[in-house]
Write a protein that holds these residues in place. Structure first.
Motif, short mmCIF file in Angstrom:
data_model
loop_
_atom_site.label_atom_id
_atom_site.label_comp_id
_atom_site.label_asym_id
_atom_site.label_seq_id
_atom_site.Cartn_x
_atom_site.Cartn_y
_atom_site.Cartn_z
N HIS A 158 -45.31 51.94 -91.06
CA HIS A 158 -45.08 51.25 -89.79
C HIS A 158 -46.33 50.51 -89.32
CE1 HIS A 158 -41.23 53.22 -89.61
NE2 HIS A 158 -41.82 54.39 -89.78
N LYS A 159 -47.49 51.01 -89.72
CA LYS A 159 -48.75 50.36 -89.35
C LYS A 159 -49.18 49.32 -90.39
CE LYS A 159 -52.15 52.64 -87.59
NZ LYS A 159 -53.27 53.57 -87.37
N GLY A 160 -48.44 49.23 -91.50
CA GLY A 160 -48.81 48.28 -92.54
C GLY A 160 -50.00 48.74 -93.37
N VAL A 161 -50.30 50.04 -93.37
CA VAL A 161 -51.42 50.57 -94.14
C VAL A 161 -50.92 50.93 -95.54
CG1 VAL A 161 -53.10 52.45 -94.33
CG2 VAL A 161 -52.58 51.47 -92.09
N VAL A 162 -51.61 50.41 -96.54
CA VAL A 162 -51.31 50.76 -97.93
C VAL A 162 -52.16 51.97 -98.31
CG1 VAL A 162 -51.46 50.01 -100.34
CG2 VAL A 162 -50.74 48.39 -98.57
#
Length: 187
Positions: free
Chosen positions: A87-91
């Motif tokens: 949801h935060k776009g963290v890979v």
């Protein structure tokens, strides 16, 4: 992403190359406390501070987070952070010698990279990972140690096969203090 393989098989180099490919500010938690200049080292307790649209490498996962550490407060914070990452776009890029010590959230990967396993850890793999590893290991048989360090077996929902892994760049691709705004990185 999850990268499995024996010690010194090139897992960290592969993690660096993936982070470079994603082209985002990159953070890393690693027991040896060293990395490339464009990657910022952080402590496990700082994981919630990872900004959106970045990459986090957790190297040598069992050193600081295994399924046996479920009562540790920092591990609980990480367990809560992992499902929120999408949801935060963290890979997230996890590196480990085996899946046997990993928490269930860690194994929720869209891409798995396999390197040759150590002799004893091969039998500790979780059944689902062992099934995938059994498909990969025949590709490693008879190859030199140099070839093995420079290759991995990649499995996604749509594709699987052997990939080549080159050395990562030592130069910063995206400054660690870059900001993601309106769909582009700004420094």
């Amino acid at each position: 992403c999850f990268i499995f393989g024996k010690r010194e098989s090139g897992k960290t180099v592969l993690a660096y190359r993936l982070a470079e490919f994603f082209g985002r500010p990159t953070y890393m938690i690693a027991p040896e406390k060293k990395t490339l200049p464009w990657i910022k080292l952080i402590e496990l307790g700082q994981i919630e501070q990872i900004p959106p649209n970045s990459t986090l490498i957790l190297d040598d996962l069992p050193v600081y987070m295994s399924s046996r550490d479920y009562n540790d407060q920092e591990v609980r914070v990480v367990e809560k952070f992992i499902p929120v990452c999408r949801h935060k776009g963290v890979v997230l890029i996890f590196c480990s010698q085996t899946s046997g010590f990993a928490d269930r959230w860690v194994l929720d990967a869209d891409v798995i990279f396999l390197k040759p396993s150590s002799l004893l850890y091969a039998d500790l793999e979780r059944p689902a990972v062992k099934k995938l590893a059994d498909k990969a290991y025949p590709h490693f048989e008879g190859q030199s140690e140099i070839w093995l360090k420079k290759h991995a077996y990649m499995i996604t929902h749509d594709w699987e096969g052997v990939i080549s892994v080159s050395q990562p760049s030592k130069e910063a691709q995206i400054p660690i203090d870059a900001e993601f705004k309106d769909g582009i990185w700004k420094t």
